[in-house]
Design a protein around this motif. Sequence first.
Motif, PDB file in Angstrom:
ATOM      1  N   TYR A 127       0.839  -1.296   0.037  1.00  0.00           N
ATOM      2  CA  TYR A 127      -0.053   0.208  -0.034  1.00  0.00           C
ATOM      3  C   TYR A 127       1.010   1.287  -0.096  1.00  0.00           C
ATOM      4  CZ  TYR A 127      -2.882   3.750   1.879  1.00  0.00           C
ATOM      5  OH  TYR A 127      -3.370   4.907   1.983  1.00  0.00           O
ATOM      6  N   LEU A 128       1.878   1.359   0.822  1.00  0.00           N
ATOM      7  CA  LEU A 128       2.605   2.447   0.964  1.00  0.00           C
ATOM      8  C   LEU A 128       3.599   2.604  -0.392  1.00  0.00           C
ATOM      9  CD1 LEU A 128       4.119   1.911   4.566  1.00  0.00           C
ATOM     10  CD2 LEU A 128       2.226   3.751   3.701  1.00  0.00           C
ATOM     11  N   ALA A 129       4.191   1.646  -0.906  1.00  0.00           N
ATOM     12  CA  ALA A 129       5.015   1.675  -2.016  1.00  0.00           C
ATOM     13  C   ALA A 129       4.112   2.012  -3.200  1.00  0.00           C
ATOM     14  CB  ALA A 129       5.648   0.335  -2.062  1.00  0.00           C
ATOM     15  N   ALA A 130       2.879   1.864  -3.316  1.00  0.00           N
ATOM     16  CA  ALA A 130       2.201   2.111  -4.492  1.00  0.00           C
ATOM     17  C   ALA A 130       1.066   3.240  -4.374  1.00  0.00           C
ATOM     18  CB  ALA A 130       1.152   0.739  -4.740  1.00  0.00           C
ATOM     19  N   ALA A 131       0.755   3.656  -3.224  1.00  0.00           N
ATOM     20  CA  ALA A 131      -0.106   4.878  -2.886  1.00  0.00           C
ATOM     21  C   ALA A 131       0.774   6.216  -2.732  1.00  0.00           C
ATOM     22  CB  ALA A 131      -0.928   4.709  -1.544  1.00  0.00           C
ATOM     23  N   TYR A 132       1.943   6.045  -2.330  1.00  0.00           N
ATOM     24  CA  TYR A 132       2.862   7.272  -2.308  1.00  0.00           C
ATOM     25  C   TYR A 132       4.091   7.324  -3.106  1.00  0.00           C
ATOM     26  CZ  TYR A 132      -0.346   7.373   1.904  1.00  0.00           C
ATOM     27  OH  TYR A 132      -1.276   7.386   2.798  1.00  0.00           O
ATOM     28  N   PRO A 133       3.896   7.442  -4.106  1.00  0.00           N
ATOM     29  CA  PRO A 133       5.166   7.433  -5.298  1.00  0.00           C
ATOM     30  C   PRO A 133       6.292   8.310  -4.697  1.00  0.00           C
ATOM     31  CG  PRO A 133       3.285   8.464  -6.535  1.00  0.00           C
ATOM     32  CD  PRO A 133       2.785   7.678  -5.105  1.00  0.00           C
ATOM     33  N   GLN A 134       5.781   9.325  -4.041  1.00  0.00           N
ATOM     34  CA  GLN A 134       6.811  10.386  -3.602  1.00  0.00           C
ATOM     35  C   GLN A 134       7.893   9.692  -2.426  1.00  0.00           C
ATOM     36  OE1 GLN A 134       3.717  10.445  -2.881  1.00  0.00           O
ATOM     37  NE2 GLN A 134       3.528  11.242  -0.686  1.00  0.00           N
ATOM     38  N   LEU A 135       7.320   8.494  -1.752  1.00  0.00           N
ATOM     39  CA  LEU A 135       8.263   7.924  -0.867  1.00  0.00           C
ATOM     40  C   LEU A 135       9.530   6.894  -1.661  1.00  0.00           C
ATOM     41  CD1 LEU A 135       5.675   6.641   1.568  1.00  0.00           C
ATOM     42  CD2 LEU A 135       7.101   8.333   1.911  1.00  0.00           C
ATOM     43  N   ARG A 136       8.937   6.621  -2.577  1.00  0.00           N
ATOM     44  CA  ARG A 136       9.666   5.695  -3.669  1.00  0.00           C
ATOM     45  C   ARG A 136      11.142   6.257  -4.057  1.00  0.00           C
ATOM     46  NH1 ARG A 136       4.956   4.057  -6.368  1.00  0.00           N
ATOM     47  NH2 ARG A 136       5.696   4.988  -8.375  1.00  0.00           N
ATOM     48  N   ARG A 137      11.221   7.479  -3.876  1.00  0.00           N
ATOM     49  CA  ARG A 137      12.062   8.450  -4.338  1.00  0.00           C
ATOM     50  C   ARG A 137      13.374   8.354  -3.392  1.00  0.00           C
ATOM     51  NH1 ARG A 137       8.427  12.506  -5.962  1.00  0.00           N
ATOM     52  NH2 ARG A 137       8.922  13.923  -4.187  1.00  0.00           N
ATOM     53  N   TYR A 138      12.956   8.082  -2.140  1.00  0.00           N
ATOM     54  CA  TYR A 138      14.172   8.153  -1.150  1.00  0.00           C
ATOM     55  C   TYR A 138      14.025   6.971   0.034  1.00  0.00           C
ATOM     56  CZ  TYR A 138      10.377  10.673   1.260  1.00  0.00           C
ATOM     57  OH  TYR A 138       9.154  11.045   2.017  1.00  0.00           O
ATOM     58  N   THR A 139      13.008   5.855  -0.630  1.00  0.00           N
ATOM     59  CA  THR A 139      12.789   4.684   0.198  1.00  0.00           C
ATOM     60  C   THR A 139      13.009   3.521  -0.575  1.00  0.00           C
ATOM     61  OG1 THR A 139      11.219   5.853   1.747  1.00  0.00           O
ATOM     62  CG2 THR A 139      11.368   3.645   1.870  1.00  0.00           C
ATOM     63  N   LEU A 140      13.441   2.451   0.085  1.00  0.00           N
ATOM     64  CA  LEU A 140      13.606   1.206  -0.766  1.00  0.00           C
ATOM     65  C   LEU A 140      12.780   0.360   0.206  1.00  0.00           C
ATOM     66  CD1 LEU A 140      14.526  -0.911  -2.511  1.00  0.00           C
ATOM     67  CD2 LEU A 140      16.547  -1.181  -1.282  1.00  0.00           C
TER      68      LEU A 140
END
Length: 347
Positions: free
Chosen positions: A218-231
């Motif tokens: 959910y977090l990885a898909a719903a918040y694309p901005q998180l993917r810029r600095y989170t693995l």
Amino acid sequence: MLISYHQEAAAYPTSAASLSLIPLVLLVICIMNIQDTKNFITALYDLGERQFAGERKTRRIIEASLQREGVPYAVEEFVTHLPRVTRADLVLDGRRVPCMATSFQGGIIRNQNHLISSLTSSQNFLTTENINFNPLCAVISRSNHYFAPSLAVARDIVPWIMHAKTVRGAVNVRKTAHRSANILVGNRVNPRYLVFSHYDSLFGGAVDNASGTALTLYLAAAYPQLRRYTLFVFGGNEELSYDQPIYWGHGYRVFEERHRALLARAEKILVLDCIGFSETYFVKDETAVRLGFPVRGLGRIIGRTRLVIGDMQKMMAFYHSDLDRPHLIKTAELARAALQVAKALSA
């Protein structure tokens, strides 16, 4: 993941006051989408035990979900070994009773001399043949596994075992190769944050750990901005392996071997395991964190690592048993956990 009932974790829930600081838009989005997350938990549960083919099916579901959401990912495969049980029998005074194997090797159990609570760490009886039970669970709970013939029984069988004149158990187990995989989503070069969850299970594992897997997705898909600095790491092969003395967490150790630099540089490391059935805690105690994230170099990163988990005492009532079902997941607690983790990753 192995849990010791006598563990006293230093845990701290995110307060209601801090939750009030989360932007309203995050709350609205979370509430709107949390039912899909619950449905995903049910879909994983319906696969049955997520070992061998069950784990491979789970991997395909995760990949299909990421593809459907247009989320890029990488798969890192590895070969491990799992115990394939072909026989588990326990006979008391000539009467066969229900049991399940909890061992990595086969053999005979000749008496009830080692009748132990599985809430005691398996490390204390790792190579001792035994019959084990979870006193807090009403059914068979495969809480711990051992490198000796061992069988798990329900707690109501214990008095029979204690008073039986003859006790004989038999276990046949075959060490079997299995190709597992870690699925990586987000920044694989220089992430500030790392988020782990494992997708394999014993029994259907709605709480352990379809809940953590679903929330990570959910977090990885719903918040694309998180993917810029989170693995985000969906870990395979967490529950069982032939590693000694710590048999759980093999997939996490594979990640550690391949990506030591990422672990060393990360500002925060969150491990999502068994959430949504109670209040969520961010546990920092090293002994407790090691139960959920047993990487070899944990001591060097413990100050930046938190085990994100529900109430460990309440969990023992259904831990690694057939009672770990989707109805345990509470919509409000799952949404609250999502907000807490999102807030931690936004700091």
